[in-house]
Design an enzyme around this catalytic site. Structure first.
Site, mmCIF file in Angstrom:
data_model
loop_
_atom_site.group_PDB
_atom_site.id
_atom_site.type_symbol
_atom_site.label_atom_id
_atom_site.label_comp_id
_atom_site.label_asym_id
_atom_site.label_seq_id
_atom_site.Cartn_x
_atom_site.Cartn_y
_atom_site.Cartn_z
ATOM 1 N N ALA A 19 9.771 -8.057 -4.986
ATOM 2 C CA ALA A 19 11.218 -8.278 -5.010
ATOM 3 C C ALA A 19 11.799 -8.427 -3.606
ATOM 4 O O ALA A 19 13.002 -8.649 -3.459
ATOM 5 C CB ALA A 19 11.910 -7.140 -5.754
ATOM 6 N N GLU A 174 10.563 8.971 7.620
ATOM 7 C CA GLU A 174 9.650 8.073 6.912
ATOM 8 C C GLU A 174 8.245 8.655 6.783
ATOM 9 O O GLU A 174 7.290 7.943 6.484
ATOM 10 C CB GLU A 174 9.615 6.715 7.634
ATOM 11 N N ARG A 214 14.020 3.370 11.392
ATOM 12 C CA ARG A 214 14.059 4.192 10.175
ATOM 13 C C ARG A 214 13.823 5.680 10.446
ATOM 14 O O ARG A 214 14.130 6.509 9.591
ATOM 15 C CB ARG A 214 13.014 3.683 9.179
ATOM 16 N N HIS A 250 7.315 0.639 11.008
ATOM 17 C CA HIS A 250 6.779 2.001 11.134
ATOM 18 C C HIS A 250 5.784 2.018 12.287
ATOM 19 O O HIS A 250 5.176 1.000 12.604
ATOM 20 C CB HIS A 250 6.046 2.442 9.862
ATOM 21 N N CYS A 368 -1.099 2.434 5.065
ATOM 22 C CA CYS A 368 0.085 2.732 4.246
ATOM 23 C C CYS A 368 -0.300 3.416 2.945
ATOM 24 O O CYS A 368 0.462 4.218 2.409
ATOM 25 C CB CYS A 368 0.833 1.444 3.900
#
EC number: 3.5.3.23
Length: 444
Positions: A19, A174, A214, A250, A368
């Site tokens: 998305a 995060e 973030r 990140h 990740c």
């Protein structure tokens, strides 16, 4: 006593879709609206996890979140039956529906920050779920993440679980994607490197201008306090704002560490040498800072291939290996660099490639997909053993995926009420396989 660094990989949820929800994540944005394959994504993740278990690593799995998240949709004003809630959201606020259907919890590097017992004052392993406030689709994860972590690491004698930080931008957190633990041995006290993107309470401090930072310094400091870490075992280092603006959302997209190795791009940090000196002083043992120059690998190639979103693991033989996505093989500059790296005299002696393309297209590589938890033998024995990967669990989970997952999913499919039934049926069965108890709201 033996010590290990375990990896807990996130199981890909049944609603895995493209998305394009993650502004600042180039892969996520560039693959928006493609058709995804949840079944293939889940199997790719399982295969990577099983491969590490087969190498002799302690490997576990973490359950996904319940999606679609009807509770959030109801909280923001959509009412009626479950099917009506989905239908109304699809018609009136499709972007919000997409956010409430994301399978982003597969990237467990963002699930939490973990500090091992060798570093903490009370001698327990500490977990703080990340609040992930910068992205709507991830900000709805922390409560369930906490439930899953508590059901996985379910022994108060060894494990300490904290609530996620306050849900405000000043405490943007995060998780382990901005945290690396450096040590001589996993069981020895180490140095925990917290990397942040901006200082929330200082408007004049350096920060990116195009994409959001973030992680805040304030969040990193709060986690260090919660985890009862001494000042001498923490280093707080700022990520270079310029690389955040080039898609390095990140720190695990631009550096990765293991034991006494920090593998990084020369543009990764601010004040690099001063902070590396601090790490050397606090480590008080040999460190290998393995620098990749822009001439060797550009930032663009690093982001596209996820050279640094690799895992560095210590094999039972004592050698270190890089676990890389096949995308690194397909990038000539990166492949050439990795072939050279194993000859440079660092502890990294091998590179192993795995296909995780379904995850990569959404902006998440091997690093990740895993949460690192350093533990001793007693702590590993105290983990919920049903979550640890072996031949039996691998077979059961593959059969479970075959039974419940679609082999294609488009963004328009997210409004299908049948997806609610499929997802809840799958997760209900999963909690029985992993013996998690009722971690989901629909089970309560």
């Amino acid at each position: 006593m033996k010590h290990f660094e375990a990896n807990f990989d996130g199981l890909v949820g049944p609603t895995h879709n493209y998305a394009g929800l993650s502004f600042g994540n180039v892969a996520s944005f560039s693959n928006a609206a493609q058709t995804s394959n949840p079944k293939a994504a889940a199997k790719q993740g399982l295969q990577k996890a099983k491969s590490l278990a087969d190498l002799g690593m302690v490997q576990g799995v973490l359950a996904p979140q319940e999606r679609p998240d009807l509770y959030t949709l109801r909280r923001i004003g959509f009412s009626g039956s479950d099917a009506e809630v989905l239908q109304k959201a699809a018609q009136q606020a499709p972007a919000l529906l997409n956010a409430c259907c994301s399978a982003s919890s597969m990237w467990t590097a963002n699930a939490a920050t973990v500090s091992p017992s060798a570093d903490t004052r009370d001698g327990k392993v500490h977990f703080t779920p990340a609040n992930l406030v910068d992205k709507l689709h991830r900000s709805i994860e922390p409560v369930t993440t906490g439930n899953i972590l508590q059901a996985t690491f379910n022994n108060d004698r060894y494990f300490k679980h904290h609530q996620h930080l306050p849900e405000h931008a000043s405490f943007g957190d995060e998780g382990a994607a901005n945290h690396t633990r450096l040590c001589s041995e996993y069981g020895h006290a180490g140095v925990e490197l917290f990397v942040y993107g901006q200082t929330a309470t200082n408007p004049d401090a350096p920060k990116p201008t195009k994409y959001p930072a973030r992680q805040t310094l304030e969040a990193s400091q709060a986690v260090a306090r919660l985890h009862q870490l001494e000042d001498e075992s923490c280093v707080f280092m700022q990520q270079n704002p310029n690389v955040i603006d080039q898609g390095v959302f990140h720190n695990d997209v631009i550096s990765v560490g293991n034991k006494n190795v920090l593998f990084y791009h020369e543009q990764a940090f601010l004040d690099t040498e001063t902070k590396f000196d601090e790490i050397r002083r606090k480590m008080n043992s040999d460190m290998y800072f393995v620098k990749v120059t822009t001439e060797q690998v550009s930032i663009d190639d690093a982001v596209r291939s996820y050279l640094f979103n690799t895992q560095i693991i210590t094999l039972p033989s004592g050698e270190m290996a890089i676990i890389a996505p096949t995308n690194c093989q397909e990038n000539p500059a990166v492949f050439a660099y990795l072939n050279e790296l194993v000859t440079l005299g660092t502890p990294i002696k091998q590179v192993r490639y795995y296909d995780v393309k379904q995850s990569m297209q959404n902006g998440g590589g091997p690093a990740c997909l895993r949460l690192r938890v350093a533990m001793n033998e007693q702590e590993v024995a105290a983990v919920n053993q049903n979550t640890l990967m072996d031949d039996g669990l691998f077979t059961r989970l593959n059969t479970w995926v075959d039974r419940h997952y679609r082999d294609q999913l488009t963004v328009s499919d997210l409004a299908d009420p049948q997806l609610i039934i499929e997802s809840r049926t799958a997760l209900d069965e999963l909690t029985q396989i992993l013996k998690l108890g009722s971690v989901y709201l629909f089970q309560r």
